[in-house]
Scaffold this motif. Structure first.
Motif, PDB file in Angstrom:
ATOM      1  N   TRP A  78     -35.773  66.872  48.406  1.00 20.26           N
ATOM      2  CA  TRP A  78     -35.726  65.984  49.578  1.00 20.26           C
ATOM      3  C   TRP A  78     -34.972  64.700  49.268  1.00 20.26           C
ATOM      4  O   TRP A  78     -34.120  64.245  50.032  1.00 20.26           O
ATOM      5  N   ALA A  79     -35.271  64.087  48.113  1.00 23.99           N
ATOM      6  CA  ALA A  79     -34.583  62.853  47.725  1.00 23.99           C
ATOM      7  C   ALA A  79     -33.095  63.119  47.515  1.00 23.99           C
ATOM      8  O   ALA A  79     -32.250  62.282  47.862  1.00 23.99           O
ATOM      9  N   TRP A  80     -32.780  64.266  46.919  1.00 20.51           N
ATOM     10  CA  TRP A  80     -31.378  64.646  46.701  1.00 20.51           C
ATOM     11  C   TRP A  80     -30.624  64.653  48.022  1.00 20.51           C
ATOM     12  O   TRP A  80     -29.483  64.174  48.118  1.00 20.51           O
ATOM     13  N   LYS A  81     -31.273  65.175  49.073  1.00 23.80           N
ATOM     14  CA  LYS A  81     -30.619  65.264  50.376  1.00 23.80           C
ATOM     15  C   LYS A  81     -30.570  63.918  51.095  1.00 23.80           C
ATOM     16  O   LYS A  81     -29.578  63.576  51.737  1.00 23.80           O
ATOM     17  N   GLU A  82     -31.663  63.134  50.970  1.00 23.82           N
ATOM     18  CA  GLU A  82     -31.780  61.897  51.729  1.00 23.82           C
ATOM     19  C   GLU A  82     -31.012  60.732  51.107  1.00 23.82           C
ATOM     20  O   GLU A  82     -30.378  59.951  51.813  1.00 23.82           O
ATOM     21  N   ILE A  83     -31.147  60.571  49.791  1.00 24.08           N
ATOM     22  CA  ILE A  83     -30.526  59.409  49.135  1.00 24.08           C
ATOM     23  C   ILE A  83     -29.631  59.849  47.970  1.00 24.08           C
ATOM     24  O   ILE A  83     -29.503  59.150  46.963  1.00 24.08           O
ATOM     25  N   GLY A  84     -29.033  61.020  48.125  1.00 23.71           N
ATOM     26  CA  GLY A  84     -28.179  61.545  47.072  1.00 23.71           C
ATOM     27  C   GLY A  84     -26.947  60.705  46.807  1.00 23.71           C
ATOM     28  O   GLY A  84     -26.289  60.869  45.775  1.00 23.71           O
ATOM     29  N   ASP A  85     -26.638  59.794  47.734  1.00 25.29           N
ATOM     30  CA  ASP A  85     -25.473  58.931  47.541  1.00 25.29           C
ATOM     31  C   ASP A  85     -25.744  57.833  46.507  1.00 25.29           C
ATOM     32  O   ASP A  85     -24.807  57.242  45.970  1.00 25.29           O
ATOM     33  N   ILE A  86     -27.024  57.557  46.231  1.00 22.24           N
ATOM     34  CA  ILE A  86     -27.360  56.582  45.190  1.00 22.24           C
ATOM     35  C   ILE A  86     -27.130  57.244  43.835  1.00 22.24           C
ATOM     36  O   ILE A  86     -27.567  58.363  43.585  1.00 22.24           O
ATOM     37  N   ARG A  87     -26.485  56.534  42.942  1.00 20.80           N
ATOM     38  CA  ARG A  87     -25.985  57.107  41.695  1.00 20.80           C
ATOM     39  C   ARG A  87     -27.049  57.831  40.880  1.00 20.80           C
ATOM     40  O   ARG A  87     -26.812  58.932  40.367  1.00 20.80           O
ATOM     41  N   GLU A  88     -28.228  57.230  40.755  1.00 18.40           N
ATOM     42  CA  GLU A  88     -29.244  57.787  39.845  1.00 18.40           C
ATOM     43  C   GLU A  88     -30.074  58.900  40.446  1.00 18.40           C
ATOM     44  O   GLU A  88     -30.820  59.576  39.735  1.00 18.40           O
ATOM     45  N   THR A  89     -29.994  59.118  41.745  1.00 17.25           N
ATOM     46  CA  THR A  89     -30.920  60.023  42.422  1.00 17.25           C
ATOM     47  C   THR A  89     -30.886  61.445  41.875  1.00 17.25           C
ATOM     48  O   THR A  89     -31.930  62.032  41.534  1.00 17.25           O
ATOM     49  N   LYS A  90     -29.712  62.022  41.782  1.00 19.77           N
ATOM     50  CA  LYS A  90     -29.608  63.419  41.362  1.00 19.77           C
ATOM     51  C   LYS A  90     -30.067  63.601  39.915  1.00 19.77           C
ATOM     52  O   LYS A  90     -30.738  64.586  39.579  1.00 19.77           O
ATOM     53  N   PHE A  91     -29.713  62.638  39.070  1.00 17.23           N
ATOM     54  CA  PHE A  91     -30.119  62.716  37.664  1.00 17.23           C
ATOM     55  C   PHE A  91     -31.634  62.648  37.536  1.00 17.23           C
ATOM     56  O   PHE A  91     -32.257  63.447  36.824  1.00 17.23           O
ATOM     57  N   LEU A  92     -32.259  61.704  38.243  1.00 22.37           N
ATOM     58  CA  LEU A  92     -33.714  61.564  38.187  1.00 22.37           C
ATOM     59  C   LEU A  92     -34.411  62.760  38.821  1.00 22.37           C
ATOM     60  O   LEU A  92     -35.470  63.189  38.343  1.00 22.37           O
ATOM     61  N   SER A  93     -33.847  63.298  39.871  1.00 23.69           N
ATOM     62  CA  SER A  93     -34.423  64.478  40.521  1.00 23.69           C
ATOM     63  C   SER A  93     -34.460  65.654  39.552  1.00 23.69           C
ATOM     64  O   SER A  93     -35.464  66.377  39.456  1.00 23.69           O
ATOM     65  N   PHE A  94     -33.364  65.829  38.820  1.00 20.99           N
ATOM     66  CA  PHE A  94     -33.312  66.915  37.840  1.00 20.99           C
ATOM     67  C   PHE A  94     -34.307  66.684  36.709  1.00 20.99           C
ATOM     68  O   PHE A  94     -35.062  67.583  36.326  1.00 20.99           O
ATOM     69  N   LEU A  95     -34.326  65.449  36.164  1.00 19.16           N
ATOM     70  CA  LEU A  95     -35.216  65.145  35.040  1.00 19.16           C
ATOM     71  C   LEU A  95     -36.675  65.351  35.407  1.00 19.16           C
ATOM     72  O   LEU A  95     -37.451  65.909  34.617  1.00 19.16           O
ATOM     73  N   SER A  96     -37.070  64.883  36.582  1.00 15.21           N
ATOM     74  CA  SER A  96     -38.476  64.931  36.969  1.00 15.21           C
ATOM     75  C   SER A  96     -39.009  66.350  36.987  1.00 15.21           C
ATOM     76  O   SER A  96     -40.090  66.630  36.457  1.00 15.21           O
ATOM     77  N   PHE A  97     -38.248  67.279  37.569  1.00 14.68           N
ATOM     78  CA  PHE A  97     -38.747  68.651  37.643  1.00 14.68           C
ATOM     79  C   PHE A  97     -38.538  69.401  36.330  1.00 14.68           C
ATOM     80  O   PHE A  97     -39.405  70.161  35.900  1.00 14.68           O
ATOM     81  N   PHE A  98     -37.414  69.174  35.668  1.00 14.16           N
ATOM     82  CA  PHE A  98     -37.128  69.905  34.429  1.00 14.16           C
ATOM     83  C   PHE A  98     -38.177  69.621  33.365  1.00 14.16           C
ATOM     84  O   PHE A  98     -38.702  70.538  32.730  1.00 14.16           O
ATOM     85  N   PHE A  99     -38.515  68.339  33.167  1.00 16.16           N
ATOM     86  CA  PHE A  99     -39.464  68.011  32.105  1.00 16.16           C
ATOM     87  C   PHE A  99     -40.898  68.372  32.489  1.00 16.16           C
ATOM     88  O   PHE A  99     -41.718  68.675  31.621  1.00 16.16           O
ATOM     89  N   LEU A 100     -41.210  68.362  33.786  1.00 17.65           N
ATOM     90  CA  LEU A 100     -42.523  68.836  34.201  1.00 17.65           C
ATOM     91  C   LEU A 100     -42.651  70.333  33.943  1.00 17.65           C
ATOM     92  O   LEU A 100     -43.687  70.818  33.467  1.00 17.65           O
ATOM     93  N   LEU A 101     -41.582  71.066  34.234  1.00 16.41           N
ATOM     94  CA  LEU A 101     -41.575  72.499  33.961  1.00 16.41           C
ATOM     95  C   LEU A 101     -41.661  72.760  32.459  1.00 16.41           C
ATOM     96  O   LEU A 101     -42.401  73.647  32.007  1.00 16.41           O
ATOM     97  N   LEU A 102     -40.952  71.955  31.680  1.00 18.86           N
ATOM     98  CA  LEU A 102     -40.964  72.119  30.231  1.00 18.86           C
ATOM     99  C   LEU A 102     -42.351  71.887  29.648  1.00 18.86           C
ATOM    100  O   LEU A 102     -42.812  72.655  28.802  1.00 18.86           O
ATOM    101  N   GLN A 103     -43.031  70.841  30.110  1.00 25.90           N
ATOM    102  CA  GLN A 103     -44.373  70.573  29.580  1.00 25.90           C
ATOM    103  C   GLN A 103     -45.338  71.677  29.996  1.00 25.90           C
ATOM    104  O   GLN A 103     -46.252  72.030  29.242  1.00 25.90           O
ATOM    105  N   GLY A 104     -45.140  72.262  31.174  1.00 26.36           N
ATOM    106  CA  GLY A 104     -45.976  73.387  31.598  1.00 26.36           C
ATOM    107  C   GLY A 104     -45.765  74.602  30.714  1.00 26.36           C
ATOM    108  O   GLY A 104     -46.718  75.293  30.342  1.00 26.36           O
TER     109      GLY A 104
END
Length: 301
Positions: A78-104
Motif C-alpha cells: 500500500w505504501a509503495w503505491k501511495e507514497i512510492g515517489d518518496i525516495r526511501e519508501t520502496k527500500f523500507l517496504s522491501f526491508l520491512s517484509f524481507f527481514f520479518l520473513l527472514l526472522q520467521g
C-alpha cells in the motif's frame, strides 16, 4: 484512503513491538519448544488438547507474528503505491517484509532442526531491522520530515560520524544482549556492574565472558550516547529534532541500563526483562530515525 493507511501503519508498528516483546518472552520463559518440533502447527495440531503455559506463549507468539506479517505485507504494498515517489519508501517496504520473513524462517528452523545459541541470537536483531523499517515507513506516511522541516537541518561531520557509528554499534550491543538470553547467562554474575561472585577475578567461563562482554558493550554505548547528547545540547539548540531526539535517546539508554541492573537485583524478574527488551527496541527506533534524517538533510562540509 491516506487516513486508513496511517491507521494501518500505526497498528503495524505496535504489532511489531508485540512481536519483539513476544520473542523475548518466549526466550525468557524457555517456551521455544512449547509446540515441540512441529511448525507451523503445534504438536501436529491446530489446537492441541494438552495445554501448558509454554505452549500458550509459543502459540500466541506464532499467531501474532503471522497476523502482523500479513499487516506488514499489506502496508508495504500500500505504501509503495501511495507514497512510492518518496525516495526511501520502496527500500523500507522491501526491508520491512524481507527481514520479518527472514526472522520467521529462522524461528521455524530452530523449532524443526534446532540452532546454535549464536545463530538464535540473530533472531531478535533481524526482527529489529524489520521493526525499524516499519517505524520509518510510518514516519514517512505521516510526513514527519516535512513537519519538522528536516530538509533544513545541517549536520556537521562529527554528528554525522556519531549517528552512523553509534547506530551500527548499537546493533552489536543488541546482539550481545540476545546472546546473553540464549546462552542463559543472565544470572551467571550475581554482582553488578562487575562480575565478582565472591572474589574479584576475570570471567572464568564462556557464560561469564558473554555476560561481562554485554555489560562492557552496554557501558560504552551509555557513555557514547551521553557524550553525543551533551554535544547536541551545546551545538544543536536551534535544530529541535536532533536536540530533543538525542535527549530522548539518552533517557532510553539510561532506562535500558537501569533495567539491566534490576534484572540482576531481582533475579531475572520477567516484567523487568521484557521492559529491557522494550527500551532497546525504542532506542533502536530513535537511532534509525537519525539515520533517516542523516540521509535527507543538507551536509555541512
Amino acid at each position: 484512503m491516506r487516513r486508513s493507511l496511517k491507521w494501518l501503519a500505526v497498528a503495524t508498528t505496535i504489532g511489531m513491538i508485540f512481536i519483539l516483546i513476544g520473542g523475548a518472552l518466549v526466550t525468557k520463559t524457555g517456551s521455544g519448544m512449547g509446540c515441540g518440533h512441529s511448525w507451523p502447527l503445534c504438536h501436529g495440531k491446530f489446537l492441541p488438547l494438552e495445554i501448558s503455559p509454554k505452549l500458550i506463549i509459543e502459540l500466541a507468539h506464532r499467531l501474532v507474528s503471522g497476523v502482523v506479517g500479513i499487516m506488514v505485507l499489506v502496508l508495504s504494498i500500500w505504501a509503495w503505491k501511495e507514497i512510492g515517489d518518496i525516495r526511501e519508501t520502496k527500500f523500507l517496504s522491501f526491508l520491512s517484509f524481507f527481514f520479518l520473513l527472514l526472522q520467521g524462517l529462522i524461528g521455524a528452523a530452530a523449532v524443526k532442526w534446532g540452532q546454535s545459541d549464536f545463530v538464535l541470537a540473530l533472531h531478535f536483531g533481524i526482527s529489529l531491522i524489520s521493526f525499524a523499517s516499519v517505524f520509518l515507513l510510518t514516519l514517512l506516511i505521516f510526513e514527519v520530515d516535512k513537519k519538522f522541516e528536516a530538509d533544513k537541518l545541517v549536520i556537521d561531520k562529527r554528528m554525522r560520524f556519531h549517528i552512523v557509528a553509534v547506530s551500527i554499534y548499537s546493533y552489536l550491543v543488541i546482539y550481545s544482549g540476545a546472546l546473553v538470553r540464549h546462552t542463559k547467562s543472565s544470572l551467571v554474575c550475581r554482582d553488578w556492574p562487575l562480575c565478582l561472585n565472591d572474589a574479584p577475578a576475570l570471567p572464568s567461563n564462556m557464560y561469564e565472558w558473554v555476560q561481562m562482554g554485554h555489560r562492557a558493550a552496554a557501558g560504552i554505548i551509555f557513555i557514547w550516547i551521553a557524550y553525543i547528547t551533551l554535544f547536541a545540547v551545546r551545538h544543536y539548540k536551534d535544530q529541535k529534532v536532533l536536540y530533543w531526539g538525542w535527549i530522548i535517546a539518552f533517557v532510553l539508554v539510561c532506562l535500558q541500563v537501569i533495567a539491566g541492573a534490576l534484572i540482576i537485583f531481582t533475579s531475572l524478574n520477567l516484567y523487568i526483562a521484557l521492559l529491557h527488551a522494550f527500551f532497546i527496541t525504542c532506542l533502536f527506533g530513535v537511532l534509525s530515525y537519525f539515520i533517516l534524517l542523516y540521509s535527507r538533510t543538507k551536509r555541512d562540509h
